[in-house]
Design a protein around this motif. Structure first.
Motif, short mmCIF file in Angstrom:
data_model
loop_
_atom_site.label_atom_id
_atom_site.label_comp_id
_atom_site.label_asym_id
_atom_site.label_seq_id
_atom_site.Cartn_x
_atom_site.Cartn_y
_atom_site.Cartn_z
N HIS A 1 38.78 31.41 35.04
CA HIS A 1 39.98 32.06 34.52
C HIS A 1 39.55 33.40 33.94
CE1 HIS A 1 42.80 28.62 34.69
NE2 HIS A 1 41.66 27.97 34.79
N LEU A 2 40.18 34.46 34.38
CA LEU A 2 39.83 35.79 33.91
C LEU A 2 40.53 36.07 32.59
CD1 LEU A 2 40.17 37.77 37.25
CD2 LEU A 2 38.15 36.66 36.31
N ILE A 3 39.77 36.48 31.62
CA ILE A 3 40.32 36.86 30.33
C ILE A 3 40.00 38.33 30.12
CG2 ILE A 3 40.22 36.50 27.83
CD1 ILE A 3 39.38 33.60 28.47
N VAL A 4 41.03 39.12 30.01
CA VAL A 4 40.86 40.55 29.83
C VAL A 4 41.10 40.86 28.37
CG1 VAL A 4 41.62 42.83 30.56
CG2 VAL A 4 41.69 40.91 32.17
N GLY A 5 40.04 41.17 27.66
CA GLY A 5 40.17 41.45 26.23
C GLY A 5 40.14 42.94 25.96
N SER A 6 41.16 43.61 26.38
CA SER A 6 41.19 45.05 26.21
C SER A 6 42.59 45.50 25.81
CB SER A 6 40.78 45.75 27.51
OG SER A 6 40.86 47.14 27.35
N SER A 7 42.63 46.51 25.00
CA SER A 7 43.92 47.10 24.66
C SER A 7 44.19 48.33 25.53
CB SER A 7 43.96 47.48 23.19
OG SER A 7 42.93 48.41 22.90
N ARG A 8 43.22 48.65 26.41
CA ARG A 8 43.42 49.78 27.31
C ARG A 8 44.31 49.36 28.47
NH1 ARG A 8 39.57 52.22 30.32
NH2 ARG A 8 38.89 50.18 30.85
N LEU A 9 45.36 50.08 28.72
CA LEU A 9 46.27 49.79 29.81
C LEU A 9 45.54 49.83 31.15
CD1 LEU A 9 49.09 49.16 30.86
CD2 LEU A 9 49.57 51.62 30.81
N ALA A 10 44.64 50.77 31.32
CA ALA A 10 43.90 50.90 32.58
C ALA A 10 43.10 49.64 32.88
CB ALA A 10 42.98 52.11 32.54
N ALA A 11 42.50 49.02 31.87
CA ALA A 11 41.73 47.80 32.07
C ALA A 11 42.64 46.66 32.53
CB ALA A 11 41.00 47.41 30.80
N MET A 12 43.82 46.58 31.95
CA MET A 12 44.77 45.55 32.36
C MET A 12 45.22 45.78 33.80
SD MET A 12 44.88 43.69 29.70
CE MET A 12 46.34 42.69 29.71
N GLN A 13 45.42 47.03 34.17
CA GLN A 13 45.85 47.35 35.53
C GLN A 13 44.75 47.02 36.54
OE1 GLN A 13 46.93 51.42 34.72
NE2 GLN A 13 49.12 50.92 34.60
N GLU A 14 43.49 47.27 36.17
CA GLU A 14 42.37 46.94 37.06
C GLU A 14 42.28 45.43 37.28
OE1 GLU A 14 39.26 50.56 36.19
OE2 GLU A 14 39.35 48.91 34.77
N ALA A 15 42.46 44.67 36.23
CA ALA A 15 42.43 43.22 36.35
C ALA A 15 43.59 42.73 37.21
CB ALA A 15 42.47 42.57 34.97
N GLN A 16 44.76 43.30 37.03
CA GLN A 16 45.91 42.90 37.82
C GLN A 16 45.71 43.27 39.29
OE1 GLN A 16 49.63 44.65 36.65
NE2 GLN A 16 50.82 43.15 37.77
N ALA A 17 45.13 44.43 39.56
CA ALA A 17 44.86 44.85 40.93
C ALA A 17 43.89 43.90 41.63
CB ALA A 17 44.32 46.28 40.95
N ALA A 18 42.98 43.33 40.87
CA ALA A 18 42.00 42.41 41.45
C ALA A 18 42.68 41.16 41.99
CB ALA A 18 40.96 42.03 40.40
N LEU A 19 43.76 40.74 41.37
CA LEU A 19 44.45 39.53 41.83
C LEU A 19 45.09 39.73 43.19
CD1 LEU A 19 46.10 38.43 38.47
CD2 LEU A 19 43.99 37.57 39.52
#
Length: 75
Positions: free
Chosen positions: A35-53
């Motif tokens: 399970h991927l846990i993205v612990g970032s408040s940076r929007l770009a990091a969240m977008q990168e994780a979402q793109a990976a899916l």
């Protein structure tokens, strides 16, 4: 670490994605179904994780990164 960085960069270049997106995609394909846990408040990091899916990382690319981390060929 340098082998893994180089492998991630090569795959990222091939897919025209960020290294972070490729790393997330690789983790998402682990047989243990991590399970991927993205612990970032940076929007770009969240977008990168979402793109990976949405990224369909092929088996040869996945194995390239795995072999780089292992430091040897893997089955």
């Amino acid at each position: 670490a340098r082998r893994v960085q180089a492998a991630l960069q090569a795959v990222a270049t091939r897919y025209e994605r960020s290294v972070a997106t490729i790393a997330y995609a690789w983790l998402a394909r682990l047989p243990s179904r991590a399970h991927l846990i993205v612990g970032s408040s940076r929007l770009a990091a969240m977008q990168e994780a979402q793109a990976a899916l949405a990224l369909n990382l092929d088996a040869p690319s996945w194995h390239t990164i795995w072999a780089a981390g292992a430091g040897r060929d893997v089955p």
